[in-house]
Enzyme design. Structure first.
Site, PDB file in Angstrom:
ATOM      1  N   ASP A   3       0.762  -1.057   0.076  1.00  0.00           N
ATOM      2  CA  ASP A   3      -0.032   0.136   0.132  1.00  0.00           C
ATOM      3  C   ASP A   3       1.003   1.277   0.148  1.00  0.00           C
ATOM      4  O   ASP A   3       0.815   2.209   0.818  1.00  0.00           O
ATOM      5  CB  ASP A   3      -0.795   0.075   1.391  1.00  0.00           C
ATOM      6  N   GLU A  23     -11.508  -0.057  -2.928  1.00  0.00           N
ATOM      7  CA  GLU A  23     -10.714   0.544  -1.812  1.00  0.00           C
ATOM      8  C   GLU A  23      -9.631   1.057  -2.578  1.00  0.00           C
ATOM      9  O   GLU A  23      -9.418   1.251  -3.768  1.00  0.00           O
ATOM     10  CB  GLU A  23     -10.156  -0.559  -0.747  1.00  0.00           C
TER      11      GLU A  23
END
Ligand code: FUB
Length: 345
Positions: free
Chosen positions: A39, A246
């Protein structure tokens, strides 16, 4: 886990890493391999690149739709002089025991800089197992960061992305369905038993709020961010290769706002373009096709006139919850569309 037992991995390792036998050809080597990272939110501060990633660790939890096996406990900030240079691990910047409100799972963070202070925004489950977003500050881009005692009031779900607009205003985008709990929030109210949207229902939308001057609270009510198809319609859950799941990221290019995100269960990083930080954004295509591993999460950053995408895959571990971050160049077409990156090519 400590494959190279070093905090710095030269990019020269590219190619050597094929010995790990992944099925998809990498377009970049992992930037570090002594810890697992994912991420990656990349920013240029003071002419250098700083990467704010998740720090993946082993977990005894079984894989399920709630993401319990992503049981991270601290953050390490990485830095690079340029996207081609070595990557430095600057050590633990914030640990779970330093944040009084957190119960578990330090997920994908982001960062911002304003008036001499660096702000780290991070999602985590509170003691009631509800995802909230916290903020921590430091005078140094790599920390250590000091967390506020409570999460940001009115915050929920995961994957904060903080965007600075041309007038100096900061906006925070967030949200993620399934394990990220976004589907449990309706009109900013929590519904513990809410179900995932079914086929035929409108897909859930990411959220936005303007940050207040102190960067530690929302200055307005949280709003939905509309992502529209080419006919101006919101996506249904059926459009799961295009709808938001997301990993929101916002950047600007030639005066337009680009909202990019993961489609989750179909594993694309897609993008949509708009004329305001609030949207609406119109779907334009795929930035990054599926990588190895279930998750796909990225950031897009300009450095010295070139554009880069930071992302992750599971080249080193071949396990979905033990990821490694990478970087690749990103190119635009003359009309502003982004050239799709396919790691299988
Ligand atoms: O790292 C935990 C979660 O996995 C992130 O919050 C999601 O975006 C996915 O990458």
């Amino acid at each position: 886990m400590n494959i190279f037992k070093t905090t710095v991995v030269p990019l020269l390792l590219f190619g050597v890493l094929d010995i790990f036998g992944q099925s998809k050809k990498p377009i970049s080597p992992p930037l570090v391999s002594h810890i697992f990272t994912a991420d990656p939110s990349a920013h240029v501060f003071n002419g250098k690149i700083y990467i704010y990633p998740s720090h993946d660790i082993e977990s005894p939890t079984a894989q399920n739709d709630d993401g319990g096996l992503f049981d991270m406990k601290d953050y390490h900030i990485l830095s690079m002089d340029s996207p081609q240079s070595q990557t430095k691990d600057n050590g633990v910047a914030l640990a779970i025991n330093d944040v009084p409100w957190v119960g578990r799972q330090l997920w994908a963070p982001d960062a911002a800089f304003k008036n001499g202070t660096y702000y780290l925004y991070f999602p985590a489950k509170d003691k009631e197992d509800i995802f909230r977003i916290g903020v921590a500050t430091s005078k140094n881009p790599v920390g250590p960061f000091k967390a506020e005692k409570e999460p940001i009031k009115g915050s929920y779900s995961i994957d904060p992305c903080v965007f600075k607009d041309k007038d100096g205003s900061f906006y925070i985008y967030f949200g993620g369905i399934w394990g990220g709990q976004l589907h449990r929030w309706n009109k900013n109210t929590y519904q513990a038993n809410a179900k995932y949207p079914k086929k035929g229902e409108q897909a859930r939308l990411p959220r936005i709020a303007k940050l207040s001057a102190d960067m530690k609270s929302f200055s307005e009510e949280v709003k939905e961010v509309k992502i529209l198809d080419e006919n101006g319609n919101l996506f249904l859950e059926d459009n799961n290769d295009k709808r938001f799941f997301e990993a929101a990221w916002v950047h600007t290019y030639k005066g337009k706002y680009y909202f990019s995100y993961s489609t989750g269960d179909t594993h694309n990083i897609c993008y949509a373009i708009g004329d305001s930080p609030y949207g609406p954004f119109t779907y334009k295509g795929i930035v990054l096709k599926p990588v190895s591993g279930w998750t796909n999460h990225h950031s897009i950053v300009e450095f010295k006139g070139k554009w880069y995408i930071y992302y992750h895959d599971t080249l080193i571990s071949n396990k979905t919850h033990l990821r490694n971050i990478k970087v690749a160049e990103l190119n635009y077409n003359p009309d502003g569309s982004i050239q799709t990156i396919d790691v299988k090519e």
